[in-house]
Design a protein around this motif. Structure first.
Motif, PDB file in Angstrom:
ATOM      1  N   SER A 198       0.851  -1.187   0.000  1.00  0.00           N
ATOM      2  CA  SER A 198       0.000   0.000   0.000  1.00  0.00           C
ATOM      3  C   SER A 198       0.883   1.231   0.000  1.00  0.00           C
ATOM      4  N   GLY A 199       0.358   2.303  -0.600  1.00  0.00           N
ATOM      5  CA  GLY A 199       1.054   3.584  -0.558  1.00  0.00           C
ATOM      6  C   GLY A 199       0.946   4.281   0.781  1.00  0.00           C
ATOM      7  N   GLY A 200       0.082   3.750   1.681  1.00  0.00           N
ATOM      8  CA  GLY A 200      -0.008   4.292   3.018  1.00  0.00           C
ATOM      9  C   GLY A 200      -1.183   5.220   3.207  1.00  0.00           C
ATOM     10  N   PHE A 201      -1.803   5.149   4.386  1.00  0.00           N
ATOM     11  CA  PHE A 201      -2.925   6.018   4.717  1.00  0.00           C
ATOM     12  C   PHE A 201      -2.460   7.385   5.202  1.00  0.00           C
ATOM     13  N   ALA A 202      -1.127   7.538   5.401  1.00  0.00           N
ATOM     14  CA  ALA A 202      -0.542   8.803   5.838  1.00  0.00           C
ATOM     15  C   ALA A 202       0.899   8.825   5.345  1.00  0.00           C
ATOM     16  N   ARG A 205       3.843   5.976   5.889  1.00  0.00           N
ATOM     17  CA  ARG A 205       3.164   4.800   6.407  1.00  0.00           C
ATOM     18  C   ARG A 205       2.876   3.801   5.278  1.00  0.00           C
ATOM     19  N   ASP A 206       3.657   3.874   4.212  1.00  0.00           N
ATOM     20  CA  ASP A 206       3.567   2.904   3.134  1.00  0.00           C
ATOM     21  C   ASP A 206       4.176   1.578   3.594  1.00  0.00           C
ATOM     22  N   PHE A 207       3.857   0.497   2.886  1.00  0.00           N
ATOM     23  CA  PHE A 207       4.432  -0.792   3.267  1.00  0.00           C
ATOM     24  C   PHE A 207       4.366  -1.754   2.094  1.00  0.00           C
ATOM     25  N   ALA A 224      11.002 -27.609   5.881  1.00  0.00           N
ATOM     26  CA  ALA A 224      10.289 -26.409   5.434  1.00  0.00           C
ATOM     27  C   ALA A 224      11.231 -25.222   5.431  1.00  0.00           C
ATOM     28  N   PHE A 225      11.142 -24.415   4.351  1.00  0.00           N
ATOM     29  CA  PHE A 225      11.898 -23.168   4.222  1.00  0.00           C
ATOM     30  C   PHE A 225      10.888 -22.023   4.162  1.00  0.00           C
ATOM     31  N   SER A 226      11.022 -21.045   5.037  1.00  0.00           N
ATOM     32  CA  SER A 226      10.093 -19.909   5.081  1.00  0.00           C
ATOM     33  C   SER A 226      10.878 -18.609   5.111  1.00  0.00           C
ATOM     34  N   HIS A 227      10.336 -17.595   4.413  1.00  0.00           N
ATOM     35  CA  HIS A 227      10.977 -16.284   4.425  1.00  0.00           C
ATOM     36  C   HIS A 227       9.919 -15.194   4.401  1.00  0.00           C
ATOM     37  N   LEU A 228      10.125 -14.178   5.213  1.00  0.00           N
ATOM     38  CA  LEU A 228       9.232 -13.023   5.290  1.00  0.00           C
ATOM     39  C   LEU A 228      10.071 -11.762   5.189  1.00  0.00           C
ATOM     40  N   ASP A 229       9.648 -10.838   4.328  1.00  0.00           N
ATOM     41  CA  ASP A 229      10.349  -9.568   4.132  1.00  0.00           C
ATOM     42  C   ASP A 229       9.353  -8.437   4.281  1.00  0.00           C
ATOM     43  N   LYS A 230       9.640  -7.500   5.196  1.00  0.00           N
ATOM     44  CA  LYS A 230       8.765  -6.353   5.436  1.00  0.00           C
ATOM     45  C   LYS A 230       9.546  -5.058   5.243  1.00  0.00           C
ATOM     46  N   ASP A 231       8.958  -4.148   4.479  1.00  0.00           N
ATOM     47  CA  ASP A 231       9.519  -2.821   4.216  1.00  0.00           C
ATOM     48  C   ASP A 231       8.387  -1.838   4.491  1.00  0.00           C
ATOM     49  N   PHE A 232       8.494  -1.037   5.553  1.00  0.00           N
ATOM     50  CA  PHE A 232       7.335  -0.229   5.941  1.00  0.00           C
ATOM     51  C   PHE A 232       7.729   1.102   6.552  1.00  0.00           C
ATOM     52  N   GLY A 233       6.895   2.086   6.269  1.00  0.00           N
ATOM     53  CA  GLY A 233       7.038   3.371   6.910  1.00  0.00           C
ATOM     54  C   GLY A 233       6.660   3.274   8.377  1.00  0.00           C
ATOM     55  N   ALA A 234       7.477   3.878   9.223  1.00  0.00           N
ATOM     56  CA  ALA A 234       7.301   3.747  10.669  1.00  0.00           C
ATOM     57  C   ALA A 234       7.136   5.109  11.330  1.00  0.00           C
ATOM     58  N   ALA A 235       6.474   6.031  10.640  1.00  0.00           N
ATOM     59  CA  ALA A 235       6.270   7.369  11.205  1.00  0.00           C
ATOM     60  C   ALA A 235       5.511   7.270  12.521  1.00  0.00           C
TER      61      ALA A 235
END
Length: 545
Positions: A198-202, A205-207, A224-235
């Motif tokens: 999302s482009g973010g609600f503010a 605050r995109d992610f 089992a192989f698992s991977h999670l990647d998070k890139d997010f605005g933290a204002a």
């Protein structure tokens, strides 16, 4: 953000596959549980406070992520700093977010750097067969951090047809996922991937969240192989600045179960988990330095279960874990732990008893003993009384021991928290699909770790200065009648602490009252709709939906 979530709910609940036959719902007291005891047992025989959310529940309801699904569990409070679990704190029965133990297929996810990362669960909704909550002390089975309770995300194992899900909403929201579990003719047993963005609600605050998982069967070993990647605005996460954060979670697990002579079974588990965290407080400053951390955890467990005599089963096991941290601000740290545990399952007439004990020896904290006793007794057909009492503990994180900035000063010589929890309740099984539960509990803790300061002009410091007394009651109902499935839960909690001359950051932050309800309807042709409501009233603040 409410508008975004509601719009997503509409898309998610209207996304269905027409004409597919649905498997019959299994009786609720016969579902196998792997969290409340050392070896799997039927839910109707568990002596601890147990709640289960199944894959069928998740398919029917407007649930956007595994973190979102936890809100369906009684006594659980999820506080998200960003949508879809960008960063989420999970608390149970008024306990702190670091006092909840999160597992995936029995492998612990709790991060030694910070409890704020315990919600980085590298599993897509399509991979989940059920989510188990065992409220109360769980350290005798699972070790540290199981103070408020244990959440175990159990993944699918059998073959299944390909599935997919797509949703869209405001602020450029796109959510997509797909999963496939082929038959058992080859090594490949499962593939899944998901994307939320999302482009973010503010501003800031995109992610974008990305997840992938591969399951294999290599001979008699499930990998089992698992991977999670998070890139997010933290204002606003840590102050009035357009911050940004990147986190990753990679996990590899292997499990093997084999039969031994004399009706014994041995299960062997091995795992490696790596979590990364990169944080920039103010992106407007070109010379700003990122705060970077990387934790690695590796370990293994061996458990042997044997029938000692008719009605008596013994499970004993050993575990070893090593963890190391590489951090620009917390330094380089290396620690280890060895553990041993045993649980006896004894049946005398209708009464089932589960005495258990675990000992953990830490290279940094010494020895912790965790005994417990649980009991279950059917007092009439389809009505069960249960009770449990146990000791639990939590070890301080690296952040609580070593973090320093202009507003925080950690204390290296922290001791583990410890306490006792007792609960009792009734479970009524109505028909084959309905369960009604009522529970009361008390918890007493000592040496609780908190960030405190005498006045608002001084630094926050960590200290073992709190005694915490908690009590509460919970009521839950879940079941299905024809095409309609329903869930209702309510919780009351009271947390009392010893008097503190100054300010507290976390211990006094809890929700005394919580209420949740959900309903889903399956229509002819395979379409289904659903909705859910929740109400929380945090201590000292107004309630919210």
């Amino acid at each position: 953000m409410r508008a975004l979530v509601r719009l997503l709910a509409v898309f998610a609940t209207l996304t269905a596959t027409a004409g597919l036959a649905q498997p019959p719902v299994p009786p609720v007291d016969e579902r196998v549980v792997v969290t409340g005891t050392a070896t799997p047992v039927a839910a109707g025989a568990v002596g601890r406070t147990l709640s289960v959310i199944t894959a069928e529940d998740l398919q029917r309801l407007p649930v956007a992520s595994v973190i979102d699904a936890l809100r369906l569990l009684p006594g659980v409070w999820v506080r998200e700093r960003g949508p879809f679990g960008s960063q989420a704190d999970i608390s149970i029965r008024g306990a702190g977010f670091g006092q909840t133990l999160v597992l995936v297929d029995g492998v612990r996810l709790n991060d030694p750097q910070s409890g704020h990362h315990n919600g980085d669960i590298p599993v897509a909704l399509e991979d989940v067969v059920r989510i188990e909550l065992v409220a109360g002390a769980g350290s005798s089975l699972h070790g540290a951090d199981a103070v408020g309770g244990v959440i175990n995300v159990v993944t699918r194992q059998g073959a299944a047809d390909p599935t997919g899900r797509v949703a869209a909403g405001a602020h450029g929201l796109v959510q997509a996922s797909a999963a496939w579990r082929p038959d058992q003719r080859g090594a490949l047993r499962g593939l899944s991937a998901s994307l939320d963005r999302s482009g973010g609600f503010a501003p800031a605050r995109d992610f974008i969240h990305q997840q992938a998982r591969v399951a294999l069967q290599l001979g008699g070993t499930a990998v089992a192989f698992s991977h999670l990647d998070k890139d997010f605005g933290a204002a606003g996460f840590y102050g009035p600045a357009p911050s940004h954060e990147w986190t990753t979670q990679t996990m590899v697990t292997a499990r093997r179960t084999q039969q031994l002579p004399a009706q014994a079974t041995m299960s062997t588990d091995a795992w490696f988990r790596s979590h990364g965290d990169r944080f920039v407080y103010d992106q407007r400053i070109a010379t700003a330095q990122a705060n970077e951390h990387r934790t690695h955890v590796g370990g293994g467990t061996v458990k042997v279960t044997t029938r000692v005599q008719p009605g008596v089963r013994l499970t004993a096991g050993a575990e070893g874990t090593v963890e190391w941290l590489r951090s620009a601000s917390l330094g380089d740290r290396d620690e280890s732990r060895v553990s041993g545990m045993a649980e006896l399952e004894a049946t005398a007439g209708r009464l089932s008893l589960y005495p258990s004990v675990r000992v953990d020896r830490y290279s940094a904290f010494g020895v912790a003993w965790s005994p417990s006793l649980a009991a279950a007794l059917p007092i009439r057909p389809r009505l069960k009384w249960r009770t449990s009492v146990g000791r639990s503990f939590r070890v301080p994180t690296f952040t609580e021991r070593y973090y320093v900035d202009p507003n925080h000063q950690a204390t290296a010589a922290l001791a583990p928290e410890h306490g006792w929890t007792a609960d009792t309740g009734l479970d009524a099984y109505v028909g084959t699909t309905w369960v009604v539960s009522a529970t009361g509990f008390v918890r007493r803790e000592r040496d609780v770790i908190d960030w405190v300061r005498p006045t608002s002009t001084e630094r926050w410091r960590t200290a073992n200065i709190r005694r915490v007394s908690s009590q509460g009651a919970e009521l839950a109902l879940r079941g299905q009648h024809g095409p309609v499935s329903t869930g209702v839960h309510a919780a009351w909690t009271r947390v009392e602490t010893n008097r503190l001359d100054g300010l507290s950051k976390y211990v006094d932050d809890y929700a005394p009252f919580g209420l949740g309800a959900d309903v889903a309807v399956r229509w002819p042709g395979g379409w289904q709709t659903g909705g859910r409501l929740a109400r929380r009233r945090p201590a000292g603040r107004a309630g919210y939906d």
